[in-house]
Scaffold this motif. Structure first.
Motif, PDB file in Angstrom:
ATOM      1  N   MET A   1       0.840  -1.196   0.000  1.00  0.00           N
ATOM      2  CA  MET A   1       0.000   0.000   0.000  1.00  0.00           C
ATOM      3  C   MET A   1       0.879   1.252   0.000  1.00  0.00           C
ATOM      4  N   THR A   2       2.153   1.070   0.332  1.00  0.00           N
ATOM      5  CA  THR A   2       3.157   2.142   0.216  1.00  0.00           C
ATOM      6  C   THR A   2       3.166   2.728  -1.190  1.00  0.00           C
ATOM      7  N   LYS A   3       2.877   1.910  -2.187  1.00  0.00           N
ATOM      8  CA  LYS A   3       2.945   2.364  -3.580  1.00  0.00           C
ATOM      9  C   LYS A   3       2.000   3.543  -3.844  1.00  0.00           C
ATOM     10  N   GLN A   4       0.896   3.616  -3.123  1.00  0.00           N
ATOM     11  CA  GLN A   4      -0.008   4.753  -3.283  1.00  0.00           C
ATOM     12  C   GLN A   4       0.702   6.057  -2.915  1.00  0.00           C
ATOM     13  N   PHE A   5       1.449   6.018  -1.832  1.00  0.00           N
ATOM     14  CA  PHE A   5       2.150   7.206  -1.368  1.00  0.00           C
ATOM     15  C   PHE A   5       3.279   7.586  -2.326  1.00  0.00           C
ATOM     16  N   THR A   6       3.955   6.582  -2.855  1.00  0.00           N
ATOM     17  CA  THR A   6       5.031   6.840  -3.824  1.00  0.00           C
ATOM     18  C   THR A   6       4.469   7.466  -5.090  1.00  0.00           C
ATOM     19  N   ALA A   7       3.352   6.926  -5.568  1.00  0.00           N
ATOM     20  CA  ALA A   7       2.737   7.456  -6.787  1.00  0.00           C
ATOM     21  C   ALA A   7       2.304   8.904  -6.589  1.00  0.00           C
ATOM     22  N   ILE A   8       1.661   9.195  -5.469  1.00  0.00           N
ATOM     23  CA  ILE A   8       1.208  10.566  -5.220  1.00  0.00           C
ATOM     24  C   ILE A   8       2.398  11.512  -5.054  1.00  0.00           C
ATOM     25  N   ALA A   9       3.466  11.043  -4.413  1.00  0.00           N
ATOM     26  CA  ALA A   9       4.665  11.870  -4.269  1.00  0.00           C
ATOM     27  C   ALA A   9       5.244  12.242  -5.632  1.00  0.00           C
ATOM     28  N   ILE A  10       5.276  11.272  -6.545  1.00  0.00           N
ATOM     29  CA  ILE A  10       5.753  11.539  -7.909  1.00  0.00           C
ATOM     30  C   ILE A  10       4.875  12.584  -8.585  1.00  0.00           C
ATOM     31  N   LEU A  11       3.570  12.471  -8.403  1.00  0.00           N
ATOM     32  CA  LEU A  11       2.655  13.418  -9.051  1.00  0.00           C
ATOM     33  C   LEU A  11       2.717  14.805  -8.413  1.00  0.00           C
ATOM     34  N   MET A  12       3.029  14.857  -7.134  1.00  0.00           N
ATOM     35  CA  MET A  12       3.255  16.154  -6.499  1.00  0.00           C
ATOM     36  C   MET A  12       4.465  16.842  -7.137  1.00  0.00           C
ATOM     37  N   LEU A  13       5.509  16.075  -7.393  1.00  0.00           N
ATOM     38  CA  LEU A  13       6.701  16.627  -8.052  1.00  0.00           C
ATOM     39  C   LEU A  13       6.380  17.029  -9.496  1.00  0.00           C
ATOM     40  N   MET A  14       5.507  16.263 -10.138  1.00  0.00           N
ATOM     41  CA  MET A  14       5.080  16.626 -11.492  1.00  0.00           C
ATOM     42  C   MET A  14       4.364  17.972 -11.479  1.00  0.00           C
ATOM     43  N   GLU A  15       3.474  18.166 -10.512  1.00  0.00           N
ATOM     44  CA  GLU A  15       2.753  19.431 -10.428  1.00  0.00           C
ATOM     45  C   GLU A  15       3.685  20.608 -10.126  1.00  0.00           C
ATOM     46  N   GLN A  16       4.822  20.303  -9.513  1.00  0.00           N
ATOM     47  CA  GLN A  16       5.825  21.344  -9.247  1.00  0.00           C
ATOM     48  C   GLN A  16       6.707  21.615 -10.468  1.00  0.00           C
TER      49      GLN A  16
ATOM     50  N   LYS B   1      -5.126  -2.449 -24.820  1.00  0.00           N
ATOM     51  CA  LYS B   1      -5.776  -3.303 -23.820  1.00  0.00           C
ATOM     52  C   LYS B   1      -5.662  -2.677 -22.433  1.00  0.00           C
ATOM     53  N   LYS B   2      -6.767  -2.619 -21.708  1.00  0.00           N
ATOM     54  CA  LYS B   2      -6.766  -2.044 -20.366  1.00  0.00           C
ATOM     55  C   LYS B   2      -6.058  -2.975 -19.380  1.00  0.00           C
ATOM     56  N   ILE B   3      -5.367  -2.371 -18.412  1.00  0.00           N
ATOM     57  CA  ILE B   3      -4.586  -3.159 -17.452  1.00  0.00           C
ATOM     58  C   ILE B   3      -5.242  -3.233 -16.074  1.00  0.00           C
ATOM     59  N   ASN B   4      -6.357  -2.533 -15.878  1.00  0.00           N
ATOM     60  CA  ASN B   4      -7.056  -2.508 -14.595  1.00  0.00           C
ATOM     61  C   ASN B   4      -6.155  -2.004 -13.466  1.00  0.00           C
ATOM     62  N   TYR B   5      -5.329  -1.021 -13.804  1.00  0.00           N
ATOM     63  CA  TYR B   5      -4.437  -0.408 -12.815  1.00  0.00           C
ATOM     64  C   TYR B   5      -4.266   1.057 -13.174  1.00  0.00           C
ATOM     65  N   GLY B   6      -4.260   1.903 -12.155  1.00  0.00           N
ATOM     66  CA  GLY B   6      -3.997   3.324 -12.354  1.00  0.00           C
ATOM     67  C   GLY B   6      -2.576   3.626 -11.962  1.00  0.00           C
ATOM     68  N   TYR B   7      -2.400   4.567 -11.047  1.00  0.00           N
ATOM     69  CA  TYR B   7      -1.086   4.861 -10.469  1.00  0.00           C
ATOM     70  C   TYR B   7      -1.149   4.552  -8.973  1.00  0.00           C
ATOM     71  N   GLY B   8      -0.764   3.333  -8.600  1.00  0.00           N
ATOM     72  CA  GLY B   8      -0.771   2.945  -7.199  1.00  0.00           C
ATOM     73  C   GLY B   8      -2.076   2.353  -6.702  1.00  0.00           C
ATOM     74  N   TRP B   9      -3.042   2.209  -7.566  1.00  0.00           N
ATOM     75  CA  TRP B   9      -4.335   1.587  -7.218  1.00  0.00           C
ATOM     76  C   TRP B   9      -4.762   0.635  -8.333  1.00  0.00           C
ATOM     77  N   HIS B  10      -5.311  -0.513  -7.961  1.00  0.00           N
ATOM     78  CA  HIS B  10      -5.996  -1.376  -8.913  1.00  0.00           C
ATOM     79  C   HIS B  10      -7.359  -0.754  -9.210  1.00  0.00           C
ATOM     80  N   ILE B  11      -7.764  -0.794 -10.461  1.00  0.00           N
ATOM     81  CA  ILE B  11      -9.055  -0.256 -10.877  1.00  0.00           C
ATOM     82  C   ILE B  11      -9.933  -1.446 -11.269  1.00  0.00           C
ATOM     83  N   THR B  12     -10.933  -1.720 -10.462  1.00  0.00           N
ATOM     84  CA  THR B  12     -11.741  -2.910 -10.701  1.00  0.00           C
ATOM     85  C   THR B  12     -13.203  -2.585 -10.394  1.00  0.00           C
TER      86      THR B  12
END
Length: 359
Positions: free
Chosen positions: A87-102, A292-303
């Motif tokens: 579940m750490t991956k959610q935090f890593t993904a959001i941290a990357i996107l925070m840097l993207m927004e910067q 083809k869809k992968i059923n995954y976003g950034y740090g979350w499974h999409i189902t």
């Protein structure tokens, strides 16, 4: 009610009484059904778990089961702290996107922009590929040689050196394969761009900002208030195997509580860390090169769950398992944390989410 006859007054009073009692009885019925599910899995004498259910951001169920420490017979409490694994991956993904927004990175940036000597074998491996497990890089947790380094404290570049020369599993974007190496690289990129360690960046920019006061990068030696101890089950329960927390790193080394994880879910829902436009990318069901869809976003499974969209992720690390389920249409969040890797909360969390739907 002045002009009503006595019978009408009685009927109206009865209806008012039932309107107050019915939701209470229904709530108690839901609680009993959840209790039944969890009490069947977690015995009072064994390792346990904590589950929280929230609707519209407010907890409607929060209970602990089993023991936090078998040797001292310490009962689990709802405030116990667990390692949450992937579940750490959610935090890593959001941290990357925070840097993207910067403005410090773009999702289509190649990883060699940040790690010039990474051997990509002529392939274009991007930040997006790492976030979506579509990079083709070998996942180091699947390497047999991992046992040789599992107790070593490695700096991120040393851990990357461990797997970077392995043959790729496929060309970037050609397939989805769950990959811890990709999130290790993302963690190192966070360090390069922020000038802080991954642990410091997450602590300062996420945990402190959201007042997630019981969350942190895991630590074996530090005294951590309310820490639940982790266990394996063989022919009997045994203490968890030791592994250096520098290995799971940005793919799995954070600790938290159910209360803090609810704060996390609410922060994502309410755009406390990233803007709504960015959040849409997080929860997009991304695709491979062939569409083809992968059923995954950034740090979350999409189902889906009962035909409703569900954003989910679990975690597994020595001695612990975790699972979070969020149903955005009904605004239901279920989080389960367990202190034995013998008891996965995955199906339980999904079953509880289904019970809660429509209530």
């Amino acid at each position: 009610m002045k002009n009503l006859n006595p019978l009408s007054k009685l009927l109206l009073a009865t209806l008012l009484l039932f309107s107050q009692i019915t939701p209470l009885l229904y709530s108690q019925g839901l609680e009993a059904r959840i209790d039944s599910l969890l009490e069947t899995t977690f015995s009072p004498e064994g390792p346990g778990a904590v589950f929280l259910v929230a609707k519209a951001g407010k907890p409607i169920y929060r209970k602990a089961f089993g023991e936090a420490n078998l040797e001292l017979n310490v009962p689990m409490t709802p405030s116990n702290v667990f390692e949450i694994g992937s579940m750490t991956k959610q935090f890593t993904a959001i941290a990357i996107l925070m840097l993207m927004e910067q403005g410090k990175l773009q999702l289509e940036d190649q990883i060699t922009k940040f790690i010039p000597d990474y051997p990509t074998r002529g392939k274009n491996i991007t930040i997006h590929h790492l976030l979506t497990h579509t990079s083709g890089i070998k996942s180091f947790t699947g390497m047999k040689s991992l046992r040789a380094i599992e107790r070593q404290d490695l700096a991120p570049p040393e851990l990357i050196d461990f797997f970077k020369n392995e043959p790729m599993d496929f060309d970037p974007g050609e397939a989805f394969k769950y990959n811890n190496s990709g999130y290790v690289i993302l963690g190192y990129i966070i360090e390069i761009l922020s000038g802080k360690s991954y642990a410091e960046f997450v602590q300062e920019n996420i945990f402190d900002k959201l007042e997630m006061t019981s969350s942190q990068y895991a630590n074996h030696s530090e005294v951590i208030e309310n820490r639940a101890y982790g266990y394996h089950q063989k022919d009997k329960y045994v203490n968890k195997n030791y592994v250096s927390l520098s290995l799971p790193y940005a793919s799995g080394s954070l600790m938290s509580t159910v209360d803090d994880m609810l704060k996390w879910n609410k922060a994502i829902k309410n755009n406390k860390l990233i803007i709504d436009e960015t959040k849409k990318i997080v929860f997009e069901n991304h695709t491979l090169s062939n569409g083809k869809k992968i059923n995954y976003g950034y740090g979350w499974h999409i189902t889906t769950l009962n035909n409703a969209v569900s954003f989910e992720h679990g975690g597994s690390i020595f001695g612990f398992k975790s699972m979070g389920v969020y149903l955005p249409e009904e605004d239901i969040y279920v989080i389960g944390l367990s202190n034995c890797d013998c008891n996965s909360p995955t199906e339980l969390a999904r079953d509880i989410a289904q019970l809660t739907m429509g209530n």
